[in-house]
Motif scaffolding. Structure first.
Motif, PDB file in Angstrom:
ATOM      1  N   GLU A   1       6.434  -0.402 -10.593  1.00 21.31           N
ATOM      2  CA  GLU A   1       4.452  -0.436 -10.162  1.00 21.31           C
ATOM      3  C   GLU A   1       4.122  -1.465 -10.614  1.00 21.31           C
ATOM      4  OE1 GLU A   1       1.520   2.508  -8.237  1.00 21.31           O
ATOM      5  OE2 GLU A   1       2.958   2.904  -9.450  1.00 21.31           O
ATOM      6  N   HIS A   2       3.308  -1.551 -12.241  1.00 23.07           N
ATOM      7  CA  HIS A   2       2.735  -2.862 -12.655  1.00 23.07           C
ATOM      8  C   HIS A   2       3.037  -4.253 -12.193  1.00 23.07           C
ATOM      9  CE1 HIS A   2       6.252  -2.946 -15.669  1.00 23.07           C
ATOM     10  NE2 HIS A   2       5.933  -4.174 -16.155  1.00 23.07           N
ATOM     11  N   GLY A   3       3.980  -3.550 -12.058  1.00 19.94           N
ATOM     12  CA  GLY A   3       4.994  -5.476 -11.316  1.00 19.94           C
ATOM     13  C   GLY A   3       4.584  -5.952 -10.482  1.00 19.94           C
ATOM     14  N   ALA A   4       4.537  -4.640  -9.531  1.00 18.90           N
ATOM     15  CA  ALA A   4       4.011  -4.840  -8.073  1.00 18.90           C
ATOM     16  C   ALA A   4       2.514  -5.748  -8.130  1.00 18.90           C
ATOM     17  CB  ALA A   4       4.919  -3.620  -7.391  1.00 18.90           C
ATOM     18  N   LYS A   5       1.558  -4.482  -8.356  1.00 19.83           N
ATOM     19  CA  LYS A   5      -0.014  -5.143  -8.868  1.00 19.83           C
ATOM     20  C   LYS A   5       0.205  -6.931  -8.895  1.00 19.83           C
ATOM     21  CE  LYS A   5      -1.244  -0.005  -9.578  1.00 19.83           C
ATOM     22  NZ  LYS A   5      -1.482   1.090 -10.781  1.00 19.83           N
ATOM     23  N   GLN A   6       1.112  -7.346  -9.622  1.00 21.95           N
ATOM     24  CA  GLN A   6       0.812  -7.948  -9.896  1.00 21.95           C
ATOM     25  C   GLN A   6       0.821  -8.917  -8.878  1.00 21.95           C
ATOM     26  OE1 GLN A   6       0.993  -8.976 -14.496  1.00 21.95           O
ATOM     27  NE2 GLN A   6       2.246  -7.172 -14.532  1.00 21.95           N
ATOM     28  N   ILE A   7       2.311  -8.553  -8.655  1.00 23.33           N
ATOM     29  CA  ILE A   7       2.743  -9.398  -6.670  1.00 23.33           C
ATOM     30  C   ILE A   7       1.665 -10.026  -5.542  1.00 23.33           C
ATOM     31  CG2 ILE A   7       4.858  -9.907  -5.378  1.00 23.33           C
ATOM     32  CD1 ILE A   7       6.068  -8.788  -7.912  1.00 23.33           C
ATOM     33  N   LEU A   8       1.199  -8.601  -5.787  1.00 16.96           N
ATOM     34  CA  LEU A   8       0.458  -8.644  -4.830  1.00 16.96           C
ATOM     35  C   LEU A   8      -1.486  -8.870  -4.544  1.00 16.96           C
ATOM     36  CD1 LEU A   8       1.415  -4.826  -3.009  1.00 16.96           C
ATOM     37  CD2 LEU A   8       1.595  -7.764  -2.092  1.00 16.96           C
ATOM     38  N   THR A   9      -1.549  -9.012  -4.014  1.00 17.17           N
ATOM     39  CA  THR A   9      -2.907  -9.161  -3.683  1.00 17.17           C
ATOM     40  C   THR A   9      -4.034  -8.112  -3.840  1.00 17.17           C
ATOM     41  OG1 THR A   9      -3.909  -9.959  -1.143  1.00 17.17           O
ATOM     42  CG2 THR A   9      -2.390 -12.272  -2.228  1.00 17.17           C
ATOM     43  N   GLN A  10      -5.725  -8.875  -3.944  1.00 20.56           N
ATOM     44  CA  GLN A  10      -6.199  -7.476  -3.783  1.00 20.56           C
ATOM     45  C   GLN A  10      -6.202  -6.507  -2.625  1.00 20.56           C
ATOM     46  OE1 GLN A  10      -7.656  -5.972  -6.627  1.00 20.56           O
ATOM     47  NE2 GLN A  10      -6.581  -7.247  -8.207  1.00 20.56           N
ATOM     48  N   GLN A  11      -6.232  -7.982  -1.637  1.00 19.58           N
ATOM     49  CA  GLN A  11      -6.144  -7.416   0.282  1.00 19.58           C
ATOM     50  C   GLN A  11      -5.071  -6.876   0.161  1.00 19.58           C
ATOM     51  OE1 GLN A  11      -6.970 -10.649   2.600  1.00 19.58           O
ATOM     52  NE2 GLN A  11      -7.698 -10.042   4.490  1.00 19.58           N
ATOM     53  N   GLN A  12      -3.875  -7.210  -0.323  1.00 18.84           N
ATOM     54  CA  GLN A  12      -2.701  -6.511   0.500  1.00 18.84           C
ATOM     55  C   GLN A  12      -2.422  -5.045  -0.613  1.00 18.84           C
ATOM     56  OE1 GLN A  12      -0.200 -10.127  -1.247  1.00 18.84           O
ATOM     57  NE2 GLN A  12       0.127 -10.093   0.624  1.00 18.84           N
ATOM     58  N   GLN A  13      -2.975  -4.884  -1.480  1.00 16.57           N
ATOM     59  CA  GLN A  13      -3.110  -3.747  -2.463  1.00 16.57           C
ATOM     60  C   GLN A  13      -4.234  -2.668  -1.557  1.00 16.57           C
ATOM     61  OE1 GLN A  13      -3.340  -3.371  -6.242  1.00 16.57           O
ATOM     62  NE2 GLN A  13      -2.514  -6.121  -6.764  1.00 16.57           N
ATOM     63  N   GLN A  14      -4.992  -3.477  -0.407  1.00 17.40           N
ATOM     64  CA  GLN A  14      -6.342  -2.149  -0.332  1.00 17.40           C
ATOM     65  C   GLN A  14      -5.556  -1.449   0.455  1.00 17.40           C
ATOM     66  OE1 GLN A  14      -8.943  -4.209   1.905  1.00 17.40           O
ATOM     67  NE2 GLN A  14     -10.087  -5.321   0.131  1.00 17.40           N
ATOM     68  N   ASN A  15      -5.968   0.312   0.305  1.00 17.88           N
ATOM     69  CA  ASN A  15      -4.973   1.662   1.388  1.00 17.88           C
ATOM     70  C   ASN A  15      -3.905   1.673   0.923  1.00 17.88           C
ATOM     71  OD1 ASN A  15      -8.138   1.326   2.916  1.00 17.88           O
ATOM     72  ND2 ASN A  15      -6.818  -0.156   3.961  1.00 17.88           N
ATOM     73  N   ILE A  16      -3.541   1.388  -0.177  1.00 17.52           N
ATOM     74  CA  ILE A  16      -1.700   1.830  -0.718  1.00 17.52           C
ATOM     75  C   ILE A  16      -2.859   2.271  -1.889  1.00 17.52           C
ATOM     76  CG2 ILE A  16       0.691   0.585  -1.584  1.00 17.52           C
ATOM     77  CD1 ILE A  16      -0.139  -1.794  -0.141  1.00 17.52           C
ATOM     78  N   GLN A  17      -1.586   3.860  -1.919  1.00 18.41           N
ATOM     79  CA  GLN A  17      -2.066   4.648  -3.341  1.00 18.41           C
ATOM     80  C   GLN A  17      -0.855   4.269  -3.839  1.00 18.41           C
ATOM     81  OE1 GLN A  17      -1.789   9.175  -1.729  1.00 18.41           O
ATOM     82  NE2 GLN A  17      -3.854   8.400  -0.888  1.00 18.41           N
ATOM     83  N   THR A  18       0.413   4.132  -3.849  1.00 16.58           N
ATOM     84  CA  THR A  18       1.716   4.094  -4.753  1.00 16.58           C
ATOM     85  C   THR A  18       2.331   2.393  -3.704  1.00 16.58           C
ATOM     86  OG1 THR A  18       2.280   6.509  -4.703  1.00 16.58           O
ATOM     87  CG2 THR A  18       3.896   4.552  -5.178  1.00 16.58           C
ATOM     88  N   ILE A  19       2.493   1.687  -4.536  1.00 12.82           N
ATOM     89  CA  ILE A  19       3.080   0.237  -4.419  1.00 12.82           C
ATOM     90  C   ILE A  19       4.779   0.283  -5.019  1.00 12.82           C
ATOM     91  CG2 ILE A  19       2.945  -2.412  -4.376  1.00 12.82           C
ATOM     92  CD1 ILE A  19      -0.507  -2.059  -5.959  1.00 12.82           C
TER      93      ILE A  19
END
Length: 403
Positions: free
Chosen positions: A284-302
């Protein structure tokens, strides 16, 4: 540091076993005075622990020297005296061969790192499981019990057990302390491709050539659920980061995302043009760096998934939306396995083209290529902190240093 009662008992047993080798009278006196309990423990455990301490002490000294050097470089950089460039990053990520482990009599299908100790497990077409000390490169033990190829290995989170999947249609659970098989799980009707423990070690997930995925309860050895939708051999099945979903891939070129509770397929991911060999969730810590802030919106677990295929491509998927984010191309033959660098952004892949490739997932491009890493096809790879292990049809395992 204060030892727990269990740790004290294990230490006393190890000391007693060590004394028994050359100092029998002292051993008897120590057993009486320390109230050593009878029990099975490795005869050379104390020596192994001592060697581990020596190696770790050397490693600490080396790391302290590196920290001092980096602090000096940082001070110089802040003063404007030196500048860093991208080549430094590429050099840092270059795998450096440390050991070549030989002993299997057929191709090696899988490697797995112990979660606590410096133990590496390997599974082979010769029907055996071998345990190695990856710090020294020494062979430790062979586990025999399967009657056909061993295709996959997985350690449970506590490090007490190791699980193996075989073409003899069975899954075996081995207790590492005594190196004995304590359970055999029967239920698949063809070769078992992969196994994985859940994060708490309560369940095992298996994939098979019988086109099914099974969820097993470790305590009882019972199959709790079977997932059946694939049309061909299921090559791999893995838990998602939150363990609410399963991802599977198959010879039918499809990737399925399953909801564990309902057993239903949430998404069918298509795009590969050949057999999909492996799927793996990005930490998950890697996935957060790959997705943009906009892509992460409304996602509880990436939950981002990587898939590798015989079509020579690596694909990254958003399993919540069921969409392909991007594709990595570069390998010249079947891609068989991937593993993630501790920084979460870099990924290493292995292939039938005998190369190891390093990818930057954030930049979506290849950063490094190691030619002829093995003499024959490279089948799988795993990373434990900064040790990288690869296994091959050439019957060897190689250990590489990452910085």
């Amino acid at each position: 540091m204060v030892l727990t009662a269990r740790q004290r008992d294990e230490l006393n047993q190890a000391i007693h076993q060590y004394l028994l080798i050359s100092y029998q009278q002292s051993a008897q006196l120590f057993k009486t005075e320390a109230a050593v309990k009878d029990g099975q423990i490795e005869a050379d455990l104390l020596e192994k622990k001592w060697n581990s301490i020596v190696r770790l002490s050397k490693r600490v000294i080396t790391l302290e020297q590196q920290v001092e050097q980096l602090n000096e470089q940082l001070a110089q950089a802040q003063a404007g005296k030196i500048q860093f460039n991208k080549s430094d990053d590429e050099q840092r990520l270059t795998p450096i061969e440390k050991f070549k482990l030989e002993g299997h009599r057929a191709g090696v299908n899988c490697v797995a790192f112990h979660p606590q100790y410096q133990i590496l497990g390997s599974a082979s077409d010769d029907g055996s499981i071998k345990l190695w000390d990856y710090e020294s490169g020494h062979f430790e033990k062979t586990l025999k019990g399967h009657t056909s190829n061993v295709n996959c290995l997985a350690f449970d989170p506590t490090g007490k057990y190791i699980c193996s999947a075989s073409s003899d249609l069975s899954i075996k659970i081995w207790e590492l302390k005594n190196h004995t098989c304590v359970k055999t799980l029967i239920g698949h009707e063809h070769s078992v491709s992969t196994v994985q423990f859940s994060d708490h070690g309560d369940f095992i997930l298996s994939a098979s050539r019988d086109k099914n995925i099974k969820l097993w309860e470790v305590a009882t050895g019972f199959c709790k659920k079977t997932f059946s939708e694939h049309q061909e051999w299921v090559r791999c099945a893995v838990f998602s980061n939150d363990e609410k979903q399963i991802a599977s891939c198959s010879q039918d070129q499809m990737i399925y995302i399953w909801v564990i509770d309902s057993g239903q397929v949430l998404h069918q991911l298509s795009g590969h043009e050949h057999v999909v060999e492996q799927v793996k969730y990005i930490p998950e810590h890697g996935a957060k760096q790959i997705l943009t802030q906009q892509q992460q919106q409304n996602i509880q677990t990436i939950n981002l998934l990587v898939s590798v295929s015989r079509d020579k491509e690596i694909k990254i998927w958003n399993t919540i939306l069921g969409t392909n984010l991007f594709t990595l191309s570069g390998h010249d033959n079947w891609v068989n396995g991937v593993s993630f660098h501790p920084d979460g952004v870099h990924m290493l892949s292995v292939s039938d083209d005998k190369t190891i490739r390093v990818w930057n997932l954030k930049e979506q491009k290849q950063k490094k290529k190691i030619e002829n890493a093995h003499d024959k096809f490279i089948l799988k790879c795993e990373i434990n902190k900064f040790i990288f292990a690869t296994c091959s049809v050439d019957q060897t395992i190689k250990l590489w240093l990452l910085s």
